[in-house]
Each structure stands twice: as C-alpha cells, then as structure tokens.
Design a protein around this motif. Structure first.
Motif, PDB file in Angstrom:
ATOM      1  N   GLY A 280       8.400  -2.023 -10.328  1.00 37.13           N
ATOM      2  CA  GLY A 280       8.145  -0.605 -10.194  1.00 37.13           C
ATOM      3  C   GLY A 280       6.868  -0.254  -9.461  1.00 37.13           C
ATOM      4  N   THR A 281       6.079  -1.241  -9.055  1.00 36.13           N
ATOM      5  CA  THR A 281       4.814  -0.995  -8.360  1.00 36.13           C
ATOM      6  C   THR A 281       5.057  -0.794  -6.864  1.00 36.13           C
ATOM      7  N   ASN A 282       4.403   0.211  -6.280  1.00 34.97           N
ATOM      8  CA  ASN A 282       4.505   0.453  -4.850  1.00 34.97           C
ATOM      9  C   ASN A 282       3.694  -0.604  -4.108  1.00 34.97           C
ATOM     10  N   PRO A 283       4.341  -1.412  -3.247  1.00 34.66           N
ATOM     11  CA  PRO A 283       3.622  -2.509  -2.573  1.00 34.66           C
ATOM     12  C   PRO A 283       2.454  -2.049  -1.707  1.00 34.66           C
ATOM     13  N   GLU A 284       2.614  -0.934  -0.999  1.00 31.68           N
ATOM     14  CA  GLU A 284       1.548  -0.471  -0.114  1.00 31.68           C
ATOM     15  C   GLU A 284       0.343   0.023  -0.899  1.00 31.68           C
ATOM     16  N   ILE A 285       0.601   0.718  -1.994  1.00 35.41           N
ATOM     17  CA  ILE A 285      -0.500   1.180  -2.837  1.00 35.41           C
ATOM     18  C   ILE A 285      -1.213  -0.009  -3.463  1.00 35.41           C
ATOM     19  N   LEU A 286      -0.441  -1.015  -3.889  1.00 36.53           N
ATOM     20  CA  LEU A 286      -1.042  -2.212  -4.487  1.00 36.53           C
ATOM     21  C   LEU A 286      -1.905  -2.948  -3.455  1.00 36.53           C
ATOM     22  N   ARG A 287      -1.408  -3.080  -2.234  1.00 39.23           N
ATOM     23  CA  ARG A 287      -2.179  -3.748  -1.187  1.00 39.23           C
ATOM     24  C   ARG A 287      -3.506  -3.013  -0.940  1.00 39.23           C
ATOM     25  N   ARG A 288      -3.436  -1.690  -0.897  1.00 41.43           N
ATOM     26  CA  ARG A 288      -4.642  -0.887  -0.683  1.00 41.43           C
ATOM     27  C   ARG A 288      -5.625  -1.061  -1.835  1.00 41.43           C
ATOM     28  N   ASP A 289      -5.094  -1.060  -3.079  1.00 42.53           N
ATOM     29  CA  ASP A 289      -5.971  -1.185  -4.246  1.00 42.53           C
ATOM     30  C   ASP A 289      -6.630  -2.565  -4.310  1.00 42.53           C
TER      31      ASP A 289
END
Length: 283
Positions: free
Chosen positions: A251-260
């Motif tokens: 359920g995690t957004n990959p792009e948001i995770l990469r940014r974080d």
C-alpha cells in the motif's frame, strides 16, 4: 571555501617555494650542508607537488561529459595520493643521504647555513600561512599543506643544526636533524596516501555505517519493510554517495517512499546524492 580560492592559495605557495629553492641549492652546495640540500630538494618536489595540486583543482572544476558522468572531481584525490607518495619517497631519500653523511662526515659552513636556513624559514612560514587559511578538510589542500610544513620543519632543523655546528663544531647534527624531519614527512605521506587511497578504492566514508543506515531508515521512514544492497563510498572527501534497495510495505506509494528515503539520508547522514531503488512487497 571555494575551489578557486584553494587554487589561488596553492599557486601563491608554489611561487614562494620555487622562488627560494634556488637560494637553498646554492647555499647547500657552498656550505656543504645536507640539511640545506635536503630542504632544497624538498622545496623542488614541493613546488612540483603544489603545481600538481593546482592542476587537480583546475581539472576538478571541469563539468561532466558523456565519458565521465561524475566529471573530474576525483582529480583532487588523485593529486593528494600522488603527493603522499612523493612525501614518502622524499623522506626516504633524506634518510639515505643522512646515513651516508654520518658514515662519511663532511665540513659544513655553519654561518652560511644559518643565514640561508633563516631565509627559508621566513618563506616557508609565509607559504604555510597562505595554505593554512584554506579548507583543511580538503585532502588535496592537506597534502599541499604538509609539503610546506615539511619544508618549514626542514628549515627549523637546518637552523638548529647550524647553531650546534657553530657552537660545538659537531657536524653530525646536520644529518641527524635532517633524518628526524624526514621521519615526520614520511608519517604525513603515509597518512595522506592511506586516506586518499581509501577514497580511490571506493571505501565507505568513516562517518557512514551501512548497518546504521539500514537501522535508521527502517526505524524512521514510514513504509520501509526492508533495506538491502546498501553501498556507500565517496567521490571526494566531502561528497559521499549511497546506493540502496528498499522494499516497500503493502500500500506504500513507491515515489513518495523514494523521496522520503532520500530526504532522510540527506538530513541524518549528509548524503546529497543517493540512488534508491524501491521494490514492492507482495500483498
């Protein structure tokens, strides 16, 4: 501290060093002093090493191209490594000459030796002051600084040896003090060569721990299920690089995770350039 300022400081130090080198060669040959000749040889290699450091700064400013995606930033580290090797070779040569002088003593003109060494000390203090105001975290600058510091110590040794010779007539003071300075020069060369060699061999920076990165990201970045394939190295002593793989929780957004993850690496570990691959965890 900008690269242009460091380059300017190195150029000034090179001019001062090369300018007085000829006076020391003449003084050493006339007086018979190994300390002066050793210091002149040191100044000769230092002038070359400072020019090499200057070239390293100049090339490091060149932009990246299709064949060199990181540009020429590593040239500063290569110049520092070369200067470290030169320091070691110079120190060994001085010790070799000192042993020969102890086995076959020669007459030394203490008065002329003292006069030339005092002039060399003033020049070396000026060059050291110029470089000391630069970025001492820069390995290239530190290599140049240690070359000049070795010159300064050589001038001090020559002054002390001249004093002993004038006061007591004991000429072995000249090679003995020269050998002691050579030992310090070798120590500095080994240290600079090891530090720059570690970077050239893609070693992990001292301030970065792979296990700490894994633990920190797992604990502080929401959505991280697992961190793996972590690699940390440095382009230069002040530019750490990291690549890693992150497995995202369902359920995690990959792009948001990469940014974080990149933001956390920048804030917690001062890593401004990171390559992060995000893998999805099966539902």
């Amino acid at each position: 501290m900008t690269s242009a300022d460091s380059r300017r400081r190195v150029a000034i130090a090179a001019a001062l060093t090369a300018g007085f080198m000829l006076a020391e060669i003449a003084g050493g040959l006339i007086s018979g002093s190994l300390a002066l000749l050793a210091d002149a040889a040191h100044m000769f290699t230092d002038a070359g090493s400072l020019i090499l450091a200057w070239i390293g700064y100049k090339l490091a400013e060149r932009p990246a191209d299709p064949h060199r995606s990181y540009g020429f930033a590593r040239m500063k580290i290569l110049a520092a490594f070369t200067n470290g090797v030169l320091l070691i070779l110079l120190g060994l040569w001085i010790i070799w000459e000192a042993v020969h002088r102890l086995l076959a003593p020669v007459e030394v003109m203490g008065g002329l030796m003292l006069l030339v060494a005092a002039g060399g000390l003033l020049v070396n203090i000026a060059a050291f002051a110029v470089l000391h105001g630069g970025d001492r975290e820069d390995l290239n600058m530190r290599g140049a600084l240690w070359h000049v510091a070795g010159d300064l110590l050589g001038s001090v040794a020559a002054i002390l040896a001249a004093g002993v010779i004038l006061w007591t007539g004991w000429t072995p003071a000249d090679p003995i003090l020269s050998a002691l300075v050579a030992g310090l020069v070798i120590f500095a060369g080994v240290r600079i060569m090891r530090q720059s060699g570690h970077i050239l061999l893609e070693g992990a920076p001292n301030e970065l721990s792979v296990s700490e990165i894994v633990q920190d990201l797992s604990a502080n970045v929401a959505g991280v299920a697992r961190v793996s394939h972590v690699h940390a190295w440095s382009l230069t002593e002040s530019r750490p690089l990291v690549t890693l793989e992150v497995t995202a929780k369902p359920g995690t957004n990959p792009e948001i995770l990469r940014r974080d993850v990149k933001a956390r690496l920048a804030s917690a570990f001062k890593v401004s350039h990171a390559t992060v691959e995000v893998m999805s965890q099966p539902e």
